[in-house]
Design a protein around this motif. Structure first.
Motif, PDB file in Angstrom:
ATOM      1  N   LEU A  66       1.254  -0.904   0.006  1.00 43.22           N
ATOM      2  CA  LEU A  66       0.121   0.021  -0.057  1.00 43.22           C
ATOM      3  C   LEU A  66       0.936   1.187  -0.222  1.00 43.22           C
ATOM      4  N   LEU A  67       0.455   2.434  -0.355  1.00 43.46           N
ATOM      5  CA  LEU A  67       0.764   3.703  -0.888  1.00 43.46           C
ATOM      6  C   LEU A  67       0.151   4.440  -0.775  1.00 43.46           C
ATOM      7  N   ILE A  68       0.311   5.541   0.756  1.00 43.61           N
ATOM      8  CA  ILE A  68      -0.654   6.706   0.848  1.00 43.61           C
ATOM      9  C   ILE A  68      -0.095   7.572   0.188  1.00 43.61           C
ATOM     10  N   GLU A  69      -0.663   8.089  -0.326  1.00 42.53           N
ATOM     11  CA  GLU A  69      -0.433   9.728  -0.805  1.00 42.53           C
ATOM     12  C   GLU A  69      -0.680  10.621  -0.126  1.00 42.53           C
ATOM     13  N   THR A 141       9.141   6.488  -1.496  1.00 42.56           N
ATOM     14  CA  THR A 141       9.903   7.193  -2.662  1.00 42.56           C
ATOM     15  C   THR A 141       9.379   7.622  -3.608  1.00 42.56           C
ATOM     16  N   PRO A 142       9.767   9.206  -4.495  1.00 45.75           N
ATOM     17  CA  PRO A 142       9.251   8.973  -5.565  1.00 45.75           C
ATOM     18  C   PRO A 142       9.556   8.348  -6.457  1.00 45.75           C
ATOM     19  N   GLN A 143      10.206   7.211  -6.693  1.00 47.39           N
ATOM     20  CA  GLN A 143      10.452   6.568  -7.349  1.00 47.39           C
ATOM     21  C   GLN A 143       9.097   4.708  -6.975  1.00 47.39           C
ATOM     22  N   ILE A 144       9.164   4.507  -5.835  1.00 51.04           N
ATOM     23  CA  ILE A 144       7.684   4.099  -5.879  1.00 51.04           C
ATOM     24  C   ILE A 144       6.236   4.317  -5.798  1.00 51.04           C
ATOM     25  N   THR A 146       5.711   7.005  -8.184  1.00 54.12           N
ATOM     26  CA  THR A 146       6.055   6.767  -9.909  1.00 54.12           C
ATOM     27  C   THR A 146       6.139   5.426 -10.830  1.00 54.12           C
ATOM     28  N   THR A 147       5.877   4.760  -9.907  1.00 57.84           N
ATOM     29  CA  THR A 147       5.852   3.194 -10.242  1.00 57.84           C
ATOM     30  C   THR A 147       4.493   2.669 -10.382  1.00 57.84           C
ATOM     31  N   MET A 148       4.124   2.555  -8.462  1.00 60.39           N
ATOM     32  CA  MET A 148       2.967   2.735  -8.683  1.00 60.39           C
ATOM     33  C   MET A 148       1.453   3.797  -9.767  1.00 60.39           C
ATOM     34  N   LYS A 149       1.986   4.770  -9.381  1.00 67.59           N
ATOM     35  CA  LYS A 149       0.651   5.131 -10.406  1.00 67.59           C
ATOM     36  C   LYS A 149       0.701   4.600 -11.851  1.00 67.59           C
ATOM     37  N   GLN A 150       1.836   4.288 -12.904  1.00 69.38           N
ATOM     38  CA  GLN A 150       2.308   3.236 -13.324  1.00 69.38           C
ATOM     39  C   GLN A 150       1.727   2.184 -13.945  1.00 69.38           C
ATOM     40  N   ILE A 151       1.669   1.530 -12.374  1.00 74.60           N
ATOM     41  CA  ILE A 151       0.784   0.347 -12.439  1.00 74.60           C
ATOM     42  C   ILE A 151      -0.698  -0.040 -12.127  1.00 74.60           C
ATOM     43  N   PHE A 152      -1.037   1.545 -11.361  1.00 76.13           N
ATOM     44  CA  PHE A 152      -2.430   1.208 -11.382  1.00 76.13           C
ATOM     45  C   PHE A 152      -3.073   2.337 -13.171  1.00 76.13           C
ATOM     46  N   LEU A 176      12.222  -2.066  -4.964  1.00 75.15           N
ATOM     47  CA  LEU A 176      11.976  -1.074  -4.702  1.00 75.15           C
ATOM     48  C   LEU A 176      11.498  -1.051  -3.265  1.00 75.15           C
ATOM     49  N   VAL A 177      10.414  -1.560  -2.916  1.00 78.98           N
ATOM     50  CA  VAL A 177       9.932  -1.512  -1.797  1.00 78.98           C
ATOM     51  C   VAL A 177      11.007  -2.808  -1.199  1.00 78.98           C
ATOM     52  N   ALA A 178      11.772  -3.718  -0.921  1.00 82.71           N
ATOM     53  CA  ALA A 178      12.903  -4.196  -0.919  1.00 82.71           C
ATOM     54  C   ALA A 178      13.944  -3.365  -0.597  1.00 82.71           C
ATOM     55  N   ARG A 179      13.877  -2.689  -1.468  1.00 76.73           N
ATOM     56  CA  ARG A 179      15.115  -1.250  -0.776  1.00 76.73           C
ATOM     57  C   ARG A 179      15.265  -0.505   0.342  1.00 76.73           C
ATOM     58  N   ALA A 180      13.489  -0.386   0.288  1.00 77.00           N
ATOM     59  CA  ALA A 180      13.196   0.811   1.156  1.00 77.00           C
ATOM     60  C   ALA A 180      13.166  -0.181   2.921  1.00 77.00           C
ATOM     61  N   LEU A 181      12.829  -1.165   3.071  1.00 81.71           N
ATOM     62  CA  LEU A 181      12.783  -2.557   3.860  1.00 81.71           C
ATOM     63  C   LEU A 181      14.396  -1.970   4.655  1.00 81.71           C
ATOM     64  N   THR A 182      14.947  -2.626   3.350  1.00 79.63           N
ATOM     65  CA  THR A 182      16.298  -3.262   3.988  1.00 79.63           C
ATOM     66  C   THR A 182      17.326  -1.685   4.159  1.00 79.63           C
ATOM     67  N   SER A 183      17.012  -0.896   4.030  1.00 81.16           N
ATOM     68  CA  SER A 183      17.683   0.732   3.601  1.00 81.16           C
ATOM     69  C   SER A 183      17.580   1.109   5.423  1.00 81.16           C
ATOM     70  N   GLU A 184      15.453   1.373   5.703  1.00 79.85           N
ATOM     71  CA  GLU A 184      14.999   1.699   7.377  1.00 79.85           C
ATOM     72  C   GLU A 184      15.544   0.822   8.312  1.00 79.85           C
ATOM     73  N   SER A 185      15.880  -0.829   7.670  1.00 77.08           N
ATOM     74  CA  SER A 185      16.026  -1.651   9.071  1.00 77.08           C
ATOM     75  C   SER A 185      18.038  -1.677   8.898  1.00 77.08           C
ATOM     76  N   GLY A 186      18.461  -0.952   8.659  1.00 81.76           N
ATOM     77  CA  GLY A 186      19.918  -1.027   8.423  1.00 81.76           C
ATOM     78  C   GLY A 186      20.560  -2.745   7.515  1.00 81.76           C
ATOM     79  N   GLY A 187      20.374  -2.651   6.890  1.00 85.64           N
ATOM     80  CA  GLY A 187      20.202  -3.858   5.293  1.00 85.64           C
ATOM     81  C   GLY A 187      20.430  -5.050   6.215  1.00 85.64           C
ATOM     82  N   ASN A 188      20.217  -5.717   5.598  1.00 85.63           N
ATOM     83  CA  ASN A 188      20.400  -7.815   6.306  1.00 85.63           C
ATOM     84  C   ASN A 188      21.517  -8.674   5.489  1.00 85.63           C
TER      85      ASN A 188
END
Length: 301
Positions: A66-69, A141-144, A146-152, A176-188
């Motif tokens: 889900l993306l909250i705009e 992110t702006p990239q997420i 943009t991609t969500m709007k393209q999918i819709f 992109l979501v996996a990147r955001a998740l790992t970025s906020e958790s400090g990587g894996n």
């Protein structure tokens, strides 16, 4: 796969306060021979029907992003209540319990991907599955966006090459979501996460050979107990359940995308007795293989 649409089954949805138990919703009501590649809708399209509150539930075979705009509210993710704000992404893995209470007129999108589509898009060696296996709210992110709007937009259209474009855009989104998740958790990059990625790779290689938990543990040079601790830490689930889920997803893919007899599918998956395969499948999904196929074809056996 062009032109086929799937419908998510949300009948009898109640408010979080009145729901008597955790409900399980799944892929249901396909209008053609094959389900659609993904499903994408606005948050408002379903939430407004339920006073902006979706009771806690889980999807047995679906992953959601889900993306909250604009607007917000709160998400309940496996018992945790997390506030939602503009430009936040909610990752809801397969099987995770979740619910939402949105502020009226919240705007955004919900992307739903069948587990079988994820299997095709995710390479075990890249480690994305482990990152995507936790429910979380992270910064978008702006990239997420943009991609969500393209999918819709692509999902709503019926242009030539639609299925291919949706697969490509969805693969980009989960990356992109996996990147955001790992970025906020400090990587894996820990040793434990490395072991889990090796387990994922082995599971992709050997699930048709019906390896046991002990087989996978032996290949990793760890004990079955250690392997279970590893998978619970990474996904909240046991190794045996992950092994079974991988086999069931392979069965579903064959049931949906081929005309092979159920008995042939059972033998291909390593079952010596098709009747036993049917019982295992029914216990895992709630439908026998034949009933699942009949459902796809509008009730025809």
């Amino acid at each position: 796969m062009e032109g086929f649409v799937f419908v998510l089954y949300y009948s009898n949805m109640k408010s979080a306060a009145s729901a008597p138990a955790i409900r399980v919703y799944n892929l249901f009501g396909e209008s053609g021979d094959l389900p659609d590649v993904v499903h994408c809708e606005t948050i408002a399209s379903r939430s407004v029907l339920h006073d902006w509150t979706l009771a806690v539930h889980r999807h047995a075979r679906l992953h959601q992003v889900l993306l909250i705009e604009r607007g917000g509210g709160e998400a309940t993710l496996d018992g945790r209540v997390v506030p939602l704000r503009p430009m936040q992404v909610v990752n809801v893995p397969v099987g995770h319990v979740h619910g939402f209470r949105f502020e009226p007129d919240t705007q955004g999108w919900v992307l739903t991907i069948a587990a079988e589509i994820l299997d095709e898009a995710l390479l075990a060696s890249e480690g994305l599955r482990g990152a995507l296996s936790r429910s979380a709210v992270v910064r978008g992110t702006p990239q997420i966006r943009t991609t969500m709007k393209q999918i819709f937009a692509e999902h709503a259209a019926r242009d030539f090459g639609r299925a291919h474009v949706l697969r490509a855009l969805s693969a980009a989104m989960i990356g992109l979501v996996a990147r955001a998740l790992t970025s906020e958790s400090g990587g894996n990059g820990t040793a434990e996460s490395g072991l889990f990625r090796r387990f994922e790779a082995l599971l992709e290689q050997h699930h048709l050979e019906r390896w046991s938990v002990a087989d996978y543990a032996g290949a990793l040079s760890i004990t079955p107990t250690h392997l279970n601790r590893l998978t619970r830490a990474a996904t909240g689930d046991t190794a045996s359940h992950l092994i079974l889920n991988r086999l069931i997803r392979e069965a579903r893919r064959n049931l949906v995308y081929t005309n092979l007899p159920v008995s042939t599918i059972a033998y291909a998956l390593g079952f010596e007795d098709p009747a036993y395969f049917s019982r295992v499948y029914a216990a895992a999904t709630g439908l026998s293989p034949r009933a699942f196929r009949a459902q796809l074809h509008g009730g025809e056996a």
